[in-house]
Structure formats: structure tokens, C-alpha cells
Write a protein that holds these residues in place. Structure first.
Motif, short mmCIF file in Angstrom:
data_model
loop_
_atom_site.label_atom_id
_atom_site.label_comp_id
_atom_site.label_asym_id
_atom_site.label_seq_id
_atom_site.Cartn_x
_atom_site.Cartn_y
_atom_site.Cartn_z
N PHE A 1 0.83 -1.22 0.00
CA PHE A 1 0.00 0.00 0.00
C PHE A 1 0.86 1.26 0.00
O PHE A 1 0.61 2.20 -0.76
N ASN A 2 1.88 1.33 0.86
CA ASN A 2 2.71 2.52 0.94
C ASN A 2 3.46 2.78 -0.35
O ASN A 2 3.60 3.94 -0.78
N GLN A 3 3.95 1.74 -0.99
CA GLN A 3 4.63 1.91 -2.26
C GLN A 3 3.67 2.38 -3.35
O GLN A 3 4.00 3.25 -4.16
N GLU A 4 2.48 1.80 -3.35
CA GLU A 4 1.50 2.12 -4.38
C GLU A 4 1.10 3.59 -4.34
O GLU A 4 0.87 4.22 -5.37
N PHE A 5 1.06 4.16 -3.13
CA PHE A 5 0.62 5.55 -3.00
C PHE A 5 1.77 6.50 -2.66
O PHE A 5 1.56 7.60 -2.14
N GLY A 6 2.99 6.08 -2.98
CA GLY A 6 4.11 6.99 -3.09
C GLY A 6 4.74 7.48 -1.81
O GLY A 6 5.38 8.54 -1.81
N VAL A 7 4.62 6.72 -0.70
CA VAL A 7 5.22 7.18 0.55
C VAL A 7 6.29 6.24 1.09
O VAL A 7 6.99 6.59 2.04
N SER A 8 6.43 5.05 0.52
CA SER A 8 7.58 4.19 0.78
C SER A 8 8.41 4.20 -0.50
O SER A 8 7.92 3.80 -1.57
N VAL A 9 9.66 4.68 -0.42
CA VAL A 9 10.43 4.94 -1.62
C VAL A 9 11.83 4.33 -1.51
O VAL A 9 12.31 4.02 -0.42
N ASN A 10 12.48 4.21 -2.65
CA ASN A 10 13.88 3.82 -2.71
C ASN A 10 14.74 5.09 -2.74
O ASN A 10 14.31 6.13 -3.23
N THR A 11 15.93 4.99 -2.24
CA THR A 11 16.83 6.16 -2.20
C THR A 11 17.87 6.13 -3.32
O THR A 11 18.82 6.90 -3.30
N ASP A 12 17.66 5.24 -4.30
CA ASP A 12 18.63 5.12 -5.40
C ASP A 12 18.23 5.92 -6.63
O ASP A 12 18.83 5.76 -7.70
N GLY A 13 17.21 6.79 -6.49
CA GLY A 13 16.78 7.61 -7.61
C GLY A 13 15.74 6.97 -8.49
O GLY A 13 15.30 7.57 -9.48
#
Length: 242
Positions: A144-156
């Protein structure tokens, strides 16, 4: 320009003249804000096809369960990562406004729910410490967090606030809005991040009336958990809110 260090002091009649000019500006901004709200409501919707799973006090929940029988759902994506002992101070600042609003939203067809990526058990002590009553569930094990843009990767490779993300946080704040049709179909209607979350912060509206304004060097740099203002502990999880 802020002028509290060197204010222009005038007569009452001169002040009234200047105040009337400002009133024209205030009315124009109010009308612009109304138009922005209409444009926001006019955004197209996206049908939610995925099955998301959450954990609450009574066990597993679906996205539909978060509506609590209402047709509209506002999810606040609260920064509380797996392993943290307390939540982001900026998110906590926003969350301090939720219970008062929820007394009314719950009776106007709106459910307000906080969602965090940490396991449910990890933020119960913090919620109790803060004295909050609003629903707060875990999305741990769900995308859910990834789908709505709040869990992210820090590799760009990720985006935050609709732009490539170049920061060093893996959990970020945001809000997402959903609508549930009479037949049970759920739609995603809106999401906002970063300064777009200011709309939830009633304290800022008070500060914006004051001579010193928000009086901060960086967004929310003065904010602490509400039980920490008398202490000296400034070691708090950073909240990306630029």
C-alpha cells in the motif's frame, strides 16, 4: 515582507485604509482557494483493483473496512517505519489535529485513518503516549505505501510528490483520498505530499495571523512531540516536508 522587527506605526485611519486594501487581497485568495477545491474535486478517478491488507486492533482489515460504513476515506500516511520507537515529529504535529476534526468528519460521511508501514504493535505505546484516539492501522506486509508513493527507494528510482526522489528517507508523509461506491467499488481520487499537507495543519493558520508568522527557518524545524516542548531532547526522526 515580515516587518515585526521594524514595524511601520501609523494612525488608526491609516491602518484602516491599509487593512481594507489587504481585505481585497484576502477575498481574492479565498475565491482562488474555492476554485482550487473545485478543480481538485474535478480530477478523474482511478478504480482500485489491488487487494490491500492492514492490521488494526481487531486483526486483519481490507481497504473497504477502513471506510467504517462511510463513502469517503482520507488516509494520512504517517511516517513510522519498522524499528522506530516514536513517529516523525512533523507527522505527529499534523496528527494532533485529527481527533478534533474527526468528531465532525465521522458524522459527515468521512472516515479519517492514519496508516503506517511499521507493524501494528510497534506504534501502540507511542499512540498511547500521545493520547490520540483516531484510527491508526499498519500496512506492514502490504504494498500500500509503495502504491501511494510514501515508501520509496533512495537510489533515484522512486518518485515523491510526482517528481524523482533524491532524499535519504525511505518512509515519507502524504495523504490519499478514496471513494467507495454503493456497490462496493473503491476509487482513488486524490493524493498530496510535502507542502500540500499544510491544509491539514490548523496551527499554521493561527500562526499565519501573527506578526512573526510561522517564524521558522526550515519547515517545522521548531516542532516537537507535544510532550517534549519543556525538555531538551531534540533527537527526533526527520520528516521530509519541503
Amino acid at each position: 515582507m515580515d516587518n515585526y522587527n521594524n514595524p511601520q506605526v501609523v494612525s488608526r485611519s491609516e491602518w484602516l485604509s491599509a487593512r481594507r486594501q489587504l481585505l481585497l487581497h484576502e477575498k481574492a485568495v479565498t475565491h482562488q482557494r474555492d476554485e482550487l477545491a473545485r478543480a481538485r474535486r474535478a480530477l478523474p478517478w482511478v478504480r482500485v483493483e489491488q487487494n490491500f491488507s492492514f492490521e488494526g486492533p481487531a486483526g486483519q482489515l481490507s481497504l473497504a473496512d477502513l471506510f467504517g460504513g462511510r463513502s469517503q476515506l482520507l488516509v494520512y500516511h504517517f511516517m513510522f517505519a519498522d524499528g522506530w520507537s516514536e513517529g516523525c515529529s512533523g507527522c505527529s504535529f499534523l496528527a494532533d489535529h485529527f481527533d478534533g476534526a474527526n468528531l465532525h468528519l465521522a458524522h459527515h460521511d468521512v472516515a479519517l485513518v492514519a496508516v503506517s508501514h511499521a507493524p501494528f504493535a510497534q506504534f501502540q505505546a507511542f499512540k498511547q503516549r500521545m493520547g490520540w484516539k483516531f484510527p491508526w492501522v499498519s500496512s506492514h506486509g502490504s504494498h500500500f505505501n509503495q502504491e501511494f508513493g510514501v515508501s520509496v527507494n533512495t537510489d533515484g528510482s522512486s518518485q515523491y510528490n510526482y517528481e524523482p526522489y533524491v532524499g535519504d528517507e525511505t518512509e515519507l508523509p502524504g495523504l490519499s483520498v478514496f471513494y467507495r461506491d454503493a456497490d462496493g467499488t473503491i476509487f482513488h481520487t486524490y493524493s498530496s505530499y510535502a507542502r500540500g499537507l499544510d491544509i491539514l495543519v490548523g496551527a499554521y493558520n493561527f500562526l499565519d495571523l501573527m506578526p512573526k508568522g510561522r517564524n521558522e527557518q526550515g519547515t517545522m524545524d521548531w516542532v516537537r512531540h507535544h510532550d517534549r516542548y519543556q525538555g531538551v531532547d531534540t533527537d527526533k526522526p526527520h520528516c521530509c516536508h519541503d
